[in-house]
Design an enzyme around this catalytic site. Structure first.
Site, short mmCIF file in Angstrom:
data_model
loop_
_atom_site.label_atom_id
_atom_site.label_comp_id
_atom_site.label_asym_id
_atom_site.label_seq_id
_atom_site.Cartn_x
_atom_site.Cartn_y
_atom_site.Cartn_z
N ARG A 59 -4.87 -16.70 3.07
CA ARG A 59 -3.68 -15.97 3.55
C ARG A 59 -3.71 -15.83 5.08
O ARG A 59 -2.67 -15.92 5.75
CB ARG A 59 -3.59 -14.62 2.86
CG ARG A 59 -3.22 -14.81 1.38
CD ARG A 59 -3.34 -13.54 0.59
NE ARG A 59 -2.49 -12.50 1.10
CZ ARG A 59 -2.70 -11.19 0.90
NH1 ARG A 59 -3.74 -10.79 0.19
NH2 ARG A 59 -1.89 -10.31 1.38
N ASN A 92 2.46 -4.32 4.82
CA ASN A 92 2.11 -5.74 4.92
C ASN A 92 0.89 -5.95 5.81
O ASN A 92 0.74 -5.28 6.83
CB ASN A 92 3.29 -6.54 5.47
CG ASN A 92 4.49 -6.46 4.55
OD1 ASN A 92 4.34 -6.10 3.39
ND2 ASN A 92 5.66 -6.76 5.06
N HIS A 109 -2.02 -0.67 5.17
CA HIS A 109 -2.93 -1.37 4.25
C HIS A 109 -3.83 -2.37 4.98
O HIS A 109 -4.41 -3.25 4.35
CB HIS A 109 -2.13 -2.08 3.15
CG HIS A 109 -1.52 -1.13 2.15
ND1 HIS A 109 -0.52 -1.49 1.28
CD2 HIS A 109 -1.78 0.18 1.90
CE1 HIS A 109 -0.19 -0.44 0.53
NE2 HIS A 109 -0.94 0.58 0.89
N CYS A 117 -16.90 -4.35 9.99
CA CYS A 117 -18.31 -4.48 9.65
C CYS A 117 -18.66 -3.31 8.74
O CYS A 117 -18.43 -2.15 9.09
CB CYS A 117 -19.11 -4.43 10.94
SG CYS A 117 -20.88 -4.25 10.64
N CYS A 136 -21.14 -10.31 12.70
CA CYS A 136 -20.24 -9.45 13.46
C CYS A 136 -20.73 -9.33 14.89
O CYS A 136 -21.91 -9.54 15.19
CB CYS A 136 -20.15 -8.07 12.81
SG CYS A 136 -21.73 -7.29 12.69
N GLY A 175 12.28 -3.76 1.19
CA GLY A 175 11.52 -4.81 0.51
C GLY A 175 10.20 -4.37 -0.08
O GLY A 175 9.21 -5.08 0.02
C1 BJW Z 1 13.07 -8.52 -1.14
C2 BJW Z 1 13.21 -9.83 -0.77
C3 BJW Z 1 14.10 -10.09 0.26
C4 BJW Z 1 11.79 -9.79 -2.35
N1 BJW Z 1 14.77 -9.10 0.84
N2 BJW Z 1 13.76 -7.53 -0.56
C5 BJW Z 1 -1.90 6.00 -11.12
C6 BJW Z 1 -0.76 6.66 -10.66
C7 BJW Z 1 -0.48 6.76 -9.30
C8 BJW Z 1 -1.32 6.19 -8.36
C9 BJW Z 1 -2.44 5.53 -8.82
C10 BJW Z 1 -2.73 5.45 -10.17
N3 BJW Z 1 -3.89 4.75 -10.32
C11 BJW Z 1 -4.33 4.41 -9.10
C12 BJW Z 1 -3.46 4.88 -8.17
C13 BJW Z 1 -3.53 4.71 -6.70
C14 BJW Z 1 -3.29 3.27 -6.29
C15 BJW Z 1 -1.96 2.79 -6.88
O1 BJW Z 1 -0.89 3.09 -6.36
N4 BJW Z 1 -2.02 2.01 -7.95
C16 BJW Z 1 -0.80 1.56 -8.61
C17 BJW Z 1 -1.00 0.13 -9.05
C18 BJW Z 1 -0.46 2.52 -9.73
N5 BJW Z 1 -3.23 3.28 -4.85
C19 BJW Z 1 -4.32 3.18 -4.13
O2 BJW Z 1 -5.42 2.98 -4.62
C20 BJW Z 1 -4.16 3.35 -2.64
N6 BJW Z 1 -5.06 4.32 -2.17
C21 BJW Z 1 -4.97 5.62 -2.54
O3 BJW Z 1 -4.11 6.01 -3.31
O4 BJW Z 1 -5.89 6.42 -1.95
C22 BJW Z 1 -5.90 7.82 -2.31
C23 BJW Z 1 -4.88 8.65 -1.58
C24 BJW Z 1 -4.49 9.84 -2.13
C25 BJW Z 1 -3.55 10.63 -1.50
C26 BJW Z 1 -3.01 10.25 -0.28
C27 BJW Z 1 -3.42 9.09 0.25
C28 BJW Z 1 -4.34 8.28 -0.40
C29 BJW Z 1 -4.48 2.06 -1.91
C30 BJW Z 1 -3.46 1.01 -2.18
C31 BJW Z 1 -3.85 -0.30 -1.54
C32 BJW Z 1 -2.82 -1.37 -1.86
N7 BJW Z 1 -3.32 -2.61 -1.49
C33 BJW Z 1 -2.48 -3.79 -1.73
C34 BJW Z 1 -3.37 -5.06 -1.63
C35 BJW Z 1 -4.17 -5.14 -0.39
C36 BJW Z 1 -3.45 -5.87 0.70
C37 BJW Z 1 -3.37 -7.35 0.46
O5 BJW Z 1 -4.23 -7.95 -0.20
O6 BJW Z 1 -2.41 -7.91 0.96
O7 BJW Z 1 -1.38 -3.81 -0.83
S1 BJW Z 1 -1.71 -3.86 -3.31
C38 BJW Z 1 -0.28 -4.67 -2.81
O8 BJW Z 1 0.85 -3.83 -3.16
C39 BJW Z 1 -0.35 -4.71 -1.28
C40 BJW Z 1 1.02 -4.23 -0.90
O9 BJW Z 1 1.00 -3.70 0.42
C41 BJW Z 1 1.37 -3.23 -1.97
C42 BJW Z 1 2.84 -2.97 -2.13
O10 BJW Z 1 3.51 -4.11 -2.55
P1 BJW Z 1 4.99 -4.35 -2.04
O11 BJW Z 1 5.00 -4.53 -0.59
O12 BJW Z 1 5.87 -3.31 -2.61
O13 BJW Z 1 5.31 -5.79 -2.67
P2 BJW Z 1 5.86 -6.19 -4.11
O14 BJW Z 1 5.54 -7.62 -4.32
O15 BJW Z 1 5.42 -5.23 -5.14
O16 BJW Z 1 7.44 -6.01 -4.00
C43 BJW Z 1 8.25 -6.84 -3.21
C44 BJW Z 1 9.64 -6.25 -3.17
O17 BJW Z 1 10.41 -7.00 -2.26
C45 BJW Z 1 10.37 -6.30 -4.53
O18 BJW Z 1 10.97 -5.03 -4.78
C46 BJW Z 1 11.45 -7.36 -4.31
O19 BJW Z 1 12.66 -7.08 -5.02
C47 BJW Z 1 11.67 -7.26 -2.82
N8 BJW Z 1 12.15 -8.49 -2.21
N9 BJW Z 1 12.38 -10.60 -1.62
C48 BJW Z 1 14.57 -7.82 0.36
N10 BJW Z 1 14.32 -11.38 0.66
#
Ligand code: BJW
Length: 230
Positions: A59, A92, A109, A117, A136, A175
């Site tokens: 990526r 992103n 994120h 490191c 590193c 998005g």
């Molecule tokens: C268009 C378009 C166009 C397409 N025009 N639109 C149970 C309940 C609630 C929470 C949890 C739970 N169990 C665990 C959790 C917490 C967990 C979580 O949320 N899990 C869920 C799966 C339920 N979250 C975490 O662990 C986070 N940390 C955390 O909560 O710490 C504790 C805390 C507590 C209190 C306060 C603060 C913190 C960490 C989350 C880390 C996410 N990491 C990722 C991957 C790493 C990065 C990488 O490898 O790239 O980040 S996951 C992945 O999803 C990535 C993204 O940033 C993230 C969001 O995805 P996004 O951007 O929404 O993409 P898509 O593909 O889902 O959607 C695309 C959208 O675009 C769609 O709607 C399309 O329609 C649209 N679209 N083309 C306009 N042209």
């Protein structure tokens, strides 16, 4: 534009889709038959570091093939012309907002073009692959990992994000599918602050009901249109 004094914008993978970067829910959320949740966790990295580094190396290399689209550019122009407080929070890990020119920008994120490191916690610029031999700059160990927030880890700069959300008068979410927390809950904080809340997406997201308004369509068209309507 004069009616708003504090604007927060949240972006997700959909804003970069038209630049050619796959969203997470494309390919049914699979990468080479692995669920994203199985490569984007600290446990996955411990279990199979080579696989996880490969996922991020590919990526990171792919960023050389893509450029910001009209949605990224419109947000950068908007930030320059807006005289109030503005914060762009992106989920992103690509650098397309940076390249478009946004400055008040938080990568909650993490960033593909950085590593950190695990021995010292120091963050480094990272333009090429990380391998098991990569050393590193801080302590010369081979303990570099992608500077990415995985599931179960704390997203970055949360205090600054909540502080902007708690005082915003316009919140725009672009998005993002609303599947991943805490970002999926930002709209509730903005609603409590009394902000106008707007979602721009190809289709209503999972959390669409929480927004006062929806703008449905591709980001490259709808974002410039919406921002110029302010
Ligand atoms: C268009 C378009 C166009 C397409 N025009 N639109 C149970 C309940 C609630 C929470 C949890 C739970 N169990 C665990 C959790 C917490 C967990 C979580 O949320 N899990 C869920 C799966 C339920 N979250 C975490 O662990 C986070 N940390 C955390 O909560 O710490 C504790 C805390 C507590 C209190 C306060 C603060 C913190 C960490 C989350 C880390 C996410 N990491 C990722 C991957 C790493 C990065 C990488 O490898 O790239 O980040 S996951 C992945 O999803 C990535 C993204 O940033 C993230 C969001 O995805 P996004 O951007 O929404 O993409 P898509 O593909 O889902 O959607 C695309 C959208 O675009 C769609 O709607 C399309 O329609 C649209 N679209 N083309 C306009 N042209």
């Amino acid at each position: 534009m004069g009616q708003y004094r504090n604007i927060v914008v949240l972006t997700g993978a959909g804003i970069s889709a038209e630049s050619g970067i796959n969203t997470f829910r494309d390919n049914n959320g699979l990468w080479e038959n692995h669920r994203i949740e199985d490569v984007a966790t600290p446990e996955a990295f411990q279990r199979d570091p080579v696989l996880v580094q490969k996922f991020y190396n590919l990526r990171r290399a792919g960023l050389k093939e893509v450029v910001p689209n009209n949605a990224h550019k419109a947000l950068a122009e908007f930030e320059k012309s807006f005289s109030g407080d503005f914060l762009l929070v992106t989920q992103n890990v690509d650098d397309l907002h940076d390249r478009a020119g946004n400055e008040k920008l938080i990568h909650m994120h993490g960033e593909l073009l950085k590593s950190h490191c695990t021995t010292t916690g120091q963050v480094h610029r990272q333009s090429d692959d990380i391998s098991s031999d990569s050393r590193c700059l801080c302590c010369n160990t081979t303990t570099l990992r992608p500077h990415i927030v995985w599931f179960g880890e704390m997203p970055l700069q949360m205090e600054a994000i909540y502080s902007a959300l708690e005082t915003c008068d316009l919140f725009i979410s672009i998005g993002t599918s609303g599947n991943v927390y805490p970002a999926a809950g930002f709209v509730e904080v903005a609603n409590q602050a009394g902000a106008r809340t707007v979602e721009i997406n190809l289709e209503p997201s999972r959390g669409a009901d929480a927004f006062a308004e929806a703008v449905i369509g591709p980001a490259s068209i709808k974002v410039p249109e919406f921002l110029s309507s302010l």
